[in-house]
Design a protein around this motif. Structure first.
Motif, PDB file in Angstrom:
ATOM      1  N   UNK A 207     -22.191  28.032   4.212  1.00  0.00           N
ATOM      2  CA  UNK A 207     -20.904  27.398   4.686  1.00  0.00           C
ATOM      3  C   UNK A 207     -19.902  26.930   3.518  1.00  0.00           C
ATOM      4  N   UNK A 208     -19.432  27.722   2.876  1.00  0.00           N
ATOM      5  CA  UNK A 208     -18.497  27.404   1.597  1.00  0.00           C
ATOM      6  C   UNK A 208     -17.473  26.869   2.291  1.00  0.00           C
ATOM      7  N   UNK A 209     -16.829  25.728   1.472  1.00  0.00           N
ATOM      8  CA  UNK A 209     -15.580  25.274   1.908  1.00  0.00           C
ATOM      9  C   UNK A 209     -14.307  26.008   1.812  1.00  0.00           C
ATOM     10  N   UNK A 210     -14.304  27.027   0.760  1.00  0.00           N
ATOM     11  CA  UNK A 210     -13.209  27.681   0.688  1.00  0.00           C
ATOM     12  C   UNK A 210     -13.279  28.958   1.444  1.00  0.00           C
ATOM     13  N   UNK A 211     -14.084  29.243   2.231  1.00  0.00           N
ATOM     14  CA  UNK A 211     -14.481  30.397   2.843  1.00  0.00           C
ATOM     15  C   UNK A 211     -14.348  30.444   4.444  1.00  0.00           C
ATOM     16  N   UNK A 212     -13.841  31.532   5.151  1.00  0.00           N
ATOM     17  CA  UNK A 212     -13.978  31.578   6.332  1.00  0.00           C
ATOM     18  C   UNK A 212     -14.614  32.551   7.243  1.00  0.00           C
ATOM     19  N   UNK A 213     -15.566  33.480   6.543  1.00  0.00           N
ATOM     20  CA  UNK A 213     -16.181  34.277   7.141  1.00  0.00           C
ATOM     21  C   UNK A 213     -17.452  33.570   7.931  1.00  0.00           C
ATOM     22  N   UNK A 214     -17.810  32.667   7.752  1.00  0.00           N
ATOM     23  CA  UNK A 214     -18.653  32.033   8.323  1.00  0.00           C
ATOM     24  C   UNK A 214     -18.179  31.230   9.515  1.00  0.00           C
ATOM     25  N   UNK A 215     -17.043  30.761   9.408  1.00  0.00           N
ATOM     26  CA  UNK A 215     -16.189  30.242  10.732  1.00  0.00           C
ATOM     27  C   UNK A 215     -16.026  31.047  11.518  1.00  0.00           C
ATOM     28  N   UNK A 216     -15.656  32.272  11.339  1.00  0.00           N
ATOM     29  CA  UNK A 216     -15.043  33.281  12.282  1.00  0.00           C
ATOM     30  C   UNK A 216     -16.096  33.918  13.081  1.00  0.00           C
ATOM     31  N   UNK A 217     -17.334  34.325  12.341  1.00  0.00           N
ATOM     32  CA  UNK A 217     -18.453  35.021  12.878  1.00  0.00           C
ATOM     33  C   UNK A 217     -19.340  34.085  13.579  1.00  0.00           C
ATOM     34  N   UNK A 218     -19.150  32.648  12.970  1.00  0.00           N
ATOM     35  CA  UNK A 218     -20.152  31.625  13.568  1.00  0.00           C
ATOM     36  C   UNK A 218     -21.439  31.472  13.526  1.00  0.00           C
ATOM     37  N   UNK A 219     -22.233  32.704  13.749  1.00  0.00           N
ATOM     38  CA  UNK A 219     -23.721  32.593  13.562  1.00  0.00           C
ATOM     39  C   UNK A 219     -23.967  33.816  12.685  1.00  0.00           C
ATOM     40  N   UNK A 220     -24.775  34.068  12.203  1.00  0.00           N
ATOM     41  CA  UNK A 220     -25.397  35.063  11.044  1.00  0.00           C
ATOM     42  C   UNK A 220     -26.341  35.944  11.928  1.00  0.00           C
ATOM     43  N   UNK A 221     -25.936  37.398  11.924  1.00  0.00           N
ATOM     44  CA  UNK A 221     -26.594  38.400  12.881  1.00  0.00           C
ATOM     45  C   UNK A 221     -26.964  39.654  11.857  1.00  0.00           C
ATOM     46  N   UNK A 222     -27.806  40.043  11.857  1.00  0.00           N
ATOM     47  CA  UNK A 222     -28.234  41.399  11.142  1.00  0.00           C
ATOM     48  C   UNK A 222     -28.725  42.704  11.844  1.00  0.00           C
ATOM     49  N   UNK A 223     -27.979  43.702  11.428  1.00  0.00           N
ATOM     50  CA  UNK A 223     -28.414  45.061  12.460  1.00  0.00           C
ATOM     51  C   UNK A 223     -29.892  45.391  11.734  1.00  0.00           C
ATOM     52  N   UNK A 224     -30.245  46.393  12.608  1.00  0.00           N
ATOM     53  CA  UNK A 224     -31.722  47.102  12.264  1.00  0.00           C
ATOM     54  C   UNK A 224     -31.122  48.037  11.165  1.00  0.00           C
ATOM     55  N   UNK A 225     -31.643  48.052   9.889  1.00  0.00           N
ATOM     56  CA  UNK A 225     -31.189  48.989   9.056  1.00  0.00           C
ATOM     57  C   UNK A 225     -31.005  50.473   9.404  1.00  0.00           C
ATOM     58  N   UNK A 226     -31.932  50.912  10.196  1.00  0.00           N
ATOM     59  CA  UNK A 226     -32.177  52.200  10.617  1.00  0.00           C
ATOM     60  C   UNK A 226     -30.847  52.660  11.490  1.00  0.00           C
ATOM     61  N   UNK A 227     -30.295  51.671  12.213  1.00  0.00           N
ATOM     62  CA  UNK A 227     -29.225  51.797  12.934  1.00  0.00           C
ATOM     63  C   UNK A 227     -28.074  52.054  12.071  1.00  0.00           C
ATOM     64  N   UNK A 228     -27.857  51.166  11.006  1.00  0.00           N
ATOM     65  CA  UNK A 228     -26.784  51.154  10.142  1.00  0.00           C
ATOM     66  C   UNK A 228     -26.686  52.580   9.363  1.00  0.00           C
ATOM     67  N   UNK A 229     -27.829  53.076   9.028  1.00  0.00           N
ATOM     68  CA  UNK A 229     -28.094  54.385   8.319  1.00  0.00           C
ATOM     69  C   UNK A 229     -27.843  55.429   9.604  1.00  0.00           C
ATOM     70  N   UNK A 230     -28.081  55.314  10.712  1.00  0.00           N
ATOM     71  CA  UNK A 230     -27.557  56.415  11.769  1.00  0.00           C
ATOM     72  C   UNK A 230     -26.143  56.544  11.737  1.00  0.00           C
ATOM     73  N   UNK A 231     -25.592  55.288  11.623  1.00  0.00           N
ATOM     74  CA  UNK A 231     -23.872  55.191  11.879  1.00  0.00           C
ATOM     75  C   UNK A 231     -23.437  55.888  10.488  1.00  0.00           C
ATOM     76  N   UNK A 232     -23.848  55.518   9.456  1.00  0.00           N
ATOM     77  CA  UNK A 232     -23.599  56.264   8.222  1.00  0.00           C
ATOM     78  C   UNK A 232     -23.574  57.641   8.274  1.00  0.00           C
TER      79      UNK A 232
END
Length: 534
Positions: A207-232
């Protein structure tokens, strides 16, 4: 139900000097809309096609949309507002919608200066925008707009924001429709190939004071790596994509998932090159794994070294040292990975001497690429509020990392730009003459020569760092940043400062979460998800 989506024509001479970037937001929205049955959709990319207002008017006259949607980051907000104003003039009965990070937090100011915008989508848009479209289609707009979570709108003279919508919990269930993009136009100049920007995660656990990414997305979520490679793999097969950059702020945060992603790329033998942004500390942590990352196709790593002098590192709360930065760069080069060092310049204590120090450090560290970015405090960040009267420019179009928003105490903005250009000229002249032509062989050498081509092209066209538009021709005396001084600070009481986040910490523990350049702890490989408060 006819839906028209627009991307504003904004250019700053920053990241786009490397090529045209595919606007992923429209693919994600289109996928969600089509899944819900709304298939009558058209996308106009005014930025990539560099469309004038008259060209946009001509296109809009040919359309008969029921809904017109647009997005904006902070520097493109005025272009987006103007785009929707034109759209409203031509199609007064269409519902105009704006999304994106700036409008999410600054909706009071945006709706105040652009009353022709009927609705603002606050937060990630797949589910919110689809719910909005469904309400319009069913005739429930605007009577039942209070029932739609995650939006803001004008109600007479007042601005109303409905309660925040929950974040998208299952990222793997999202199916972006990449076919809405004209892929032949999205070329990465260093490679001469089509480029994509998929993401593996949303948000950030820090939660960096200078950053906005954590504010916008709110909670941290990560995809299944195999699904990401499927997309690529789909992007490669269906759209001839030959290079990608992971959109994540720091994809190596979750070491276990990132490693699985690399192993999946190797197992499928896709033979595609790619790049990331990440932290110095993650590179030091993964020293033994760097050859595997390179085998997976990782060719370019941009490191958040931020500042050369230890004083500046401490100012940014970076739990890294000058020595660690140098070591991380050497490790990447030894692994055959092109490494880019990022320097943040233009704080109030910047001087000619500190800028010279960044150049000397760049020479000592020996990164392949170096980037000097102007310190830009987002108007909805905690840091912006803390800076108070030190921020005197509120022309958001210039909040682009290439225009000096802050004025150093010991120099004016034109001199700051001139000294930064002096660093660029010296650094890349040496690289062009004494480094890139002899940087080994194969992919690494070709990639570096491609990067040089991109720099030379943007320099010749005077697009680099927006130099043409600020009238810089090698001397500071001619510089005119063209700030719109009529733009005023937003009412701080009407800026959305608070957000929810899945990491509930405070006090000393919060102070130790230093984020992008390093922290006193790494994210645990597995974390139980926490439902954010609404």
């Amino acid at each position: 139900m006819r839906i028209l989506l627009l991307h504003p024509n904004y250019h700053s001479g920053g990241a786009e000097i490397a090529g045209n970037w595919p606007p992923a937001w429209v693919a994600y929205l289109a996928g969600s809309l089509k899944k819900a049955g709304y298939t009558d959709l058209r996308f106009i990319d005014a930025m990539t096609n560099d469309l004038s207002e008259e060209a946009i008017r001509k296109i809009l006259r040919e359309e008969k949309p029921d809904v017109i949607g647009c997005t904006a980051i902070t520097p493109s907000i005025y272009k987006a507002e103007r785009l929707l104003q034109i759209a409203k003039e031509i199609h007064p009965n269409a519902v105009t919608v704006l999304g994106g990070i700036h409008a999410t937090f600054m909706y009071n100011q945006v709706l105040g200066e652009a009353p022709w915008i009927d609705c603002i989508v606050r937060g990630e848009g797949e589910e919110i925008f689809t719910n909005l479209i469904r309400a319009i289609d069913e005739g429930r707009w605007p009577q039942c707009r209070t029932d739609i979570r995650g939006i803001a709108y004008r109600d007479g003279a007042d601005v109303t924001a409905t309660p925040a919508a929950p974040t998208v919990k299952d990222l793997d269930a999202i199916s972006p429709d990449w076919s809405v993009l004209s892929w032949e136009k999205y070329i990465y100049i260093p490679m001469g190939k089509r480029v994509a920007i998929p993401n593996m995660a949303r948000g950030c656990p820090f939660t960096c004071s200078f950053c906005s990414q954590w504010k916008f997305w709110r909670d941290y979520r990560i995809r299944d790596p195999k699904k990401v490679v499927d997309e690529i793999e789909t992007l490669m097969r269906d759209h001839d994509v030959g290079f990608f950059i992971l959109a994540d702020e720091e994809p190596t945060i979750n070491k276990k998932k990132f490693l699985a992603f690399c192993e999946e790329l190797i197992a499928r033998d896709l033979k595609i090159l790619w790049g990331i942004n990440t932290r110095v500390t993650d590179i030091l942590r993964d020293e033994a794994l760097l050859p595997l990352y390179r085998k997976a196709g990782l060719i370019h790593v941009s490191l958040g070294t931020e500042a050369a002098a230890q004083l500046q590192l401490d100012r940014f709360n970076k739990e890294t040292t000058v020595a660690q930065n140098k070591k991380a760069i050497q490790l990447l080069r030894d692994a055959g990975i092109v490494v880019e060092a990022q320097f943040i310049v233009g704080l109030e204590n910047e001087t000619r001497e500190t800028l010279e120090e960044t150049y000397r450090m760049a020479q000592d560290w020996k990164p392949d690429l170096a980037n000097w970015s102007m310190y830009t405090p987002w108007p909805f960040s905690d840091l912006f509020r803390e800076l108070g009267d030190k921020v005197e420019v509120f022309d958001y179009e210039k909040y682009n990392f290439v225009t000096p928003i802050m004025k150093p105490d010991a120099m004016d903005r034109a001199e700051l730009l001139d000294r930064v250009m002096h660093n660029y000229r010296r650094f890349y002249m040496k690289k062009a003459l004494f480094s890139y032509p002899w940087a080994g062989s194969g992919e690494r050498r070709r990639y570096l020569l491609g990067c040089l081509k991109a720099f030379l092209k943007s320099g010749f066209e005077r697009k680099f760092y927006d130099l043409g538009r600020v009238n810089y021709y090698g001397k500071k005396d001619t510089v005119d940043f063209g700030f719109d001084r009529t733009r005023k600070r937003a009412d701080m009481g009407k800026v959305e400062w608070q957000t929810t986040h899945n990491r509930k910490v405070k006090g000393q523990q919060q102070a130790e979460l230093m984020a992008c350049g390093g922290s006193k702890e790494h994210m645990q490989e597995e974390r139980q998800p926490v439902e954010p408060a609404e």
